[in-house]
Design an enzyme around this catalytic site. Structure first.
Site, PDB file in Angstrom:
ATOM      1  N   ARG A  33      -0.901  -0.804  -8.708  1.00 28.23           N
ATOM      2  CA  ARG A  33      -2.289  -0.437  -8.408  1.00 28.23           C
ATOM      3  C   ARG A  33      -2.377   1.092  -8.480  1.00 28.23           C
ATOM      4  O   ARG A  33      -1.684   1.785  -7.738  1.00 28.23           O
ATOM      5  CB  ARG A  33      -2.668  -0.884  -6.998  1.00 28.23           C
ATOM      6  CG  ARG A  33      -3.998  -0.276  -6.535  1.00 28.23           C
ATOM      7  CD  ARG A  33      -4.139  -0.286  -5.024  1.00 28.23           C
ATOM      8  NE  ARG A  33      -4.105  -1.636  -4.510  1.00 28.23           N
ATOM      9  CZ  ARG A  33      -3.753  -1.930  -3.252  1.00 28.23           C
ATOM     10  NH1 ARG A  33      -3.397  -0.989  -2.407  1.00 28.23           N
ATOM     11  NH2 ARG A  33      -3.742  -3.178  -2.853  1.00 28.23           N
TER      12      ARG A  33
ATOM     13  N   ASP B  49       0.863  -1.182   0.000  1.00 29.37           N
ATOM     14  CA  ASP B  49       0.000   0.000   0.000  1.00 29.37           C
ATOM     15  C   ASP B  49       0.897   1.229   0.000  1.00 29.37           C
ATOM     16  O   ASP B  49       1.994   1.205   0.554  1.00 29.37           O
ATOM     17  CB  ASP B  49      -0.862   0.030   1.268  1.00 29.37           C
ATOM     18  CG  ASP B  49      -1.979  -1.005   1.253  1.00 29.37           C
ATOM     19  OD1 ASP B  49      -2.327  -1.497   0.170  1.00 29.37           O
ATOM     20  OD2 ASP B  49      -2.499  -1.306   2.338  1.00 29.37           O
TER      21      ASP B  49
ATOM     22  N   ALA C 297      -5.335   8.709  -0.530  1.00 30.26           N
ATOM     23  CA  ALA C 297      -6.284   8.819   0.584  1.00 30.26           C
ATOM     24  C   ALA C 297      -5.818   9.730   1.719  1.00 30.26           C
ATOM     25  O   ALA C 297      -6.514   9.856   2.713  1.00 30.26           O
ATOM     26  CB  ALA C 297      -6.553   7.426   1.154  1.00 30.26           C
TER      27      ALA C 297
HETATM   28  C1  LIG Z   1      -8.541  -1.341  -3.913  1.00 32.35           C
HETATM   29  C2  LIG Z   1      -8.107  -0.013  -3.383  1.00 32.35           C
HETATM   30  C3  LIG Z   1      -6.862   0.134  -2.807  1.00 32.35           C
HETATM   31  C4  LIG Z   1      -6.440   1.368  -2.342  1.00 32.35           C
HETATM   32  N1  LIG Z   1      -5.157   1.508  -1.850  1.00 32.35           N
HETATM   33  C5  LIG Z   1      -4.725   2.739  -1.505  1.00 32.35           C
HETATM   34  C6  LIG Z   1      -3.365   2.962  -1.132  1.00 32.35           C
HETATM   35  O1  LIG Z   1      -2.539   2.042  -1.113  1.00 32.35           O
HETATM   36  N2  LIG Z   1      -2.985   4.217  -0.779  1.00 32.35           N
HETATM   37  C7  LIG Z   1      -3.874   5.289  -0.806  1.00 32.35           C
HETATM   38  O2  LIG Z   1      -3.472   6.415  -0.518  1.00 32.35           O
HETATM   39  N3  LIG Z   1      -5.167   5.093  -1.149  1.00 32.35           N
HETATM   40  C8  LIG Z   1      -5.612   3.862  -1.492  1.00 32.35           C
HETATM   41  N4  LIG Z   1      -6.923   3.692  -1.866  1.00 32.35           N
HETATM   42  C9  LIG Z   1      -7.913   4.790  -1.627  1.00 32.35           C
HETATM   43  C10 LIG Z   1      -7.983   5.729  -2.803  1.00 32.35           C
HETATM   44  O3  LIG Z   1      -6.789   6.453  -2.910  1.00 32.35           O
HETATM   45  C11 LIG Z   1      -9.166   6.727  -2.676  1.00 32.35           C
HETATM   46  O4  LIG Z   1      -9.024   7.464  -1.499  1.00 32.35           O
HETATM   47  C12 LIG Z   1     -10.533   6.048  -2.641  1.00 32.35           C
HETATM   48  O5  LIG Z   1     -10.571   4.952  -3.488  1.00 32.35           O
HETATM   49  C13 LIG Z   1     -11.634   7.030  -3.077  1.00 32.35           C
HETATM   50  O6  LIG Z   1     -11.419   7.438  -4.393  1.00 32.35           O
HETATM   51  P1  LIG Z   1     -12.295   6.928  -5.649  1.00 32.35           P
HETATM   52  O7  LIG Z   1     -11.321   6.614  -6.740  1.00 32.35           O
HETATM   53  O8  LIG Z   1     -13.170   5.831  -5.271  1.00 32.35           O
HETATM   54  O9  LIG Z   1     -13.067   8.209  -6.145  1.00 32.35           O
HETATM   55  P2  LIG Z   1     -14.060   9.194  -5.400  1.00 32.35           P
HETATM   56  O10 LIG Z   1     -14.310  10.284  -6.395  1.00 32.35           O
HETATM   57  O11 LIG Z   1     -13.545   9.568  -4.062  1.00 32.35           O
HETATM   58  O12 LIG Z   1     -15.382   8.323  -5.184  1.00 32.35           O
HETATM   59  C14 LIG Z   1     -16.196   7.878  -6.242  1.00 32.35           C
HETATM   60  C15 LIG Z   1     -17.462   7.291  -5.642  1.00 32.35           C
HETATM   61  O13 LIG Z   1     -17.151   6.125  -4.888  1.00 32.35           O
HETATM   62  C16 LIG Z   1     -17.920   6.066  -3.697  1.00 32.35           C
HETATM   63  N5  LIG Z   1     -17.017   6.148  -2.540  1.00 32.35           N
HETATM   64  C17 LIG Z   1     -15.690   6.467  -2.544  1.00 32.35           C
HETATM   65  N6  LIG Z   1     -15.174   6.387  -1.314  1.00 32.35           N
HETATM   66  C18 LIG Z   1     -16.183   6.051  -0.503  1.00 32.35           C
HETATM   67  C19 LIG Z   1     -16.282   5.808   0.900  1.00 32.35           C
HETATM   68  N7  LIG Z   1     -15.232   5.904   1.701  1.00 32.35           N
HETATM   69  N8  LIG Z   1     -17.495   5.443   1.417  1.00 32.35           N
HETATM   70  C20 LIG Z   1     -18.576   5.321   0.619  1.00 32.35           C
HETATM   71  N9  LIG Z   1     -18.541   5.525  -0.731  1.00 32.35           N
HETATM   72  C21 LIG Z   1     -17.362   5.883  -1.271  1.00 32.35           C
HETATM   73  C22 LIG Z   1     -18.888   7.210  -3.768  1.00 32.35           C
HETATM   74  O14 LIG Z   1     -20.057   6.744  -4.408  1.00 32.35           O
HETATM   75  C23 LIG Z   1     -18.155   8.203  -4.646  1.00 32.35           C
HETATM   76  O15 LIG Z   1     -19.026   9.087  -5.292  1.00 32.35           O
HETATM   77  C24 LIG Z   1      -7.334   2.482  -2.396  1.00 32.35           C
HETATM   78  C25 LIG Z   1      -8.576   2.346  -2.992  1.00 32.35           C
HETATM   79  C26 LIG Z   1      -8.965   1.125  -3.498  1.00 32.35           C
HETATM   80  C27 LIG Z   1     -10.301   1.027  -4.188  1.00 32.35           C
END
Ligand SMILES: Cc1cc2nc3c(=O)[nH]c(=O)nc-3n(C[C@H](O)[C@H](O)[C@H](O)COP(=O)(O)OP(=O)(O)OC[C@H]3O[C@@H](n4cnc5c(N)ncnc54)[C@H](O)[C@@H]3O)c2cc1C
Length: 313
Positions: free
Chosen positions: A181, A130, A186
């Site tokens: 990935r 991660d 986040a």
């Molecule tokens: C498999 C996976 C691994 C990840 N690993 C890392 C990592 O190693 N390091 C890191 O910094 N980040 C990681 N992340 C988190 C990522 O960086 C984002 O913060 C997170 O995925 C939200 O972004 P989004 O692309 O979904 O888009 P967004 O624009 O934030 O969300 C799109 C839609 O998804 C839904 N959604 C998103 N988040 C949420 C939530 N928390 N609760 C409810 N609904 C939600 C909503 O419907 C939203 O409108 C990971 C995410 C995933 C999916």
């Protein structure tokens, strides 16, 4: 500002305890965390596999304070990989470098990563490091390069499109042979290292995604953003990229409708499955991503047990 406050709150033991003892808040937590024990994690894993998903297992934890804790974390991953091998589960592992002691003993951390990579390779699965906050990015990228050079071809990491440096890291890690990935990121990062506007983060995500579709090794697109998912599908089709040569990844409990639809439409979907007792920092990052979650959670936290309980968001 809200995001910044929440990320800072992720280190608060008092708030974590309050969450633990509040029944309703616990229900919100359960949406995002598959349980606290290995057995609960594995039970959730088997259920998702039965629905057609593949997985990456995260035994939550970060910033350990001794190498004994790092070793204990590695031991849980060894147990998981043993189950993955014997049960034939399509499940890799996701590990935070600071959970394996990156900040305490980089050499010891690299040894633990190498050990887990060897065991994961024996089970035929992948190890993803991660990506944590920006001061740790260079050491994490170097750790992946080093693992690849040492013959651990199954070690990759997450890259975050919000960071200015990521386009360069994507090229660097692709050249090293790593499967990456791609996520948005986040953490609450400052302006000098990260894009602040969603539109810039999304544009960077698509540029990195196109590079990975053209040149990457089994790219992993981690997002719940339906516009990005649609754009990636289109770019992949334009490049003649087979659906089996890349995958989408989503977090446990988030956009399960989209997860199911992707599987039904014949795309590869990997669910990131977090479990374990140290879930509070992971949980606060999920709250920070969506203000509506925070409001719901705050209400649940102050509600009396047995009081009104609406469905989780
Ligand atoms: C498999 C996976 C691994 C990840 N690993 C890392 C990592 O190693 N390091 C890191 O910094 N980040 C990681 N992340 C988190 C990522 O960086 C984002 O913060 C997170 O995925 C939200 O972004 P989004 O692309 O979904 O888009 P967004 O624009 O934030 O969300 C799109 C839609 O998804 C839904 N959604 C998103 N988040 C949420 C939530 N928390 N609760 C409810 N609904 C939600 C909503 O419907 C939203 O409108 C990971 C995410 C995933 C999916």
């Amino acid at each position: 500002m809200l995001r910044w406050l929440l990320i800072r709150a992720s280190g608060s033991d008092g708030l974590a305890d309050l969450t633990r003892t509040s029944g309703l808040a616990g229900r919100v937590v359960a949406r995002y965390i598959a349980g606290e024990s290995v057995d609960e994690g594995l039970a959730a894993a088997r259920a998702l596999v039965a629905e057609g998903a593949t997985l990456t297992l995260d035994h939550v934890g970060e910033f350990v304070s001794s190498m004994q804790q790092a070793e204990a974390a590695a031991e849980v991953y060894r147990t998981l990989l043993e189950h993955v091998g014997t049960e034939g589960l399509p499940a890799g592992i996701s590990v935070k470098p600071t959970q394996l002691g990156l900040l305490l003993d980089p050499e010891g951390c690299a040894r633990l990563v190498g050990d887990l990579a060897t065991r994961a390779a024996a089970a035929g699965v992948h190890v993803t490091l991660d990506m944590e906050d920006h001061p740790l990015v260079e050491t994490t990228v170097s750790l992946v390069e080093r693992s690849q050079a040492a013959g651990h071809g199954n070690v990759g990491c997450a890259v975050q499109s919000y960071l200015h440096r990521t386009a360069e890291d994507v090229r660097r890690l692709t050249a090293a042979g790593a499967s990456l990935r791609l996520c948005k990121g986040a953490y609450a990062e400052p302006e000098h290292v990260a894009f602040q506007r969603k539109v810039d983060v999304d544009r960077a995500y698509l540029e990195d995604a196109r590079y990975l579709l053209a040149h990457g090794h089994e790219p992993r697109f981690a997002t719940h953003d339906h516009r990005l998912v649609a754009a990636i599908k289109r770019s992949a089709a334009q490049l003649g990229r087979d659906r089996s040569s890349y995958e989408f990844q989503m977090l446990y409990g988030i956009r399960t409708d989209m997860q199911k639809a992707l599987i039904t439409d014949g795309y590869r979907l990997r669910v990131y499955l977090p479990f374990g007792t140290e879930w509070f920092p992971y949980f606060t990052r999920r709250l920070a991503e969506r203000p509506a979650n925070l409001l719901f959670f705050a209400r649940a936290l102050v509600a009396r047990p047995g009081g009104d309980s609406t469905a989780a968001p």
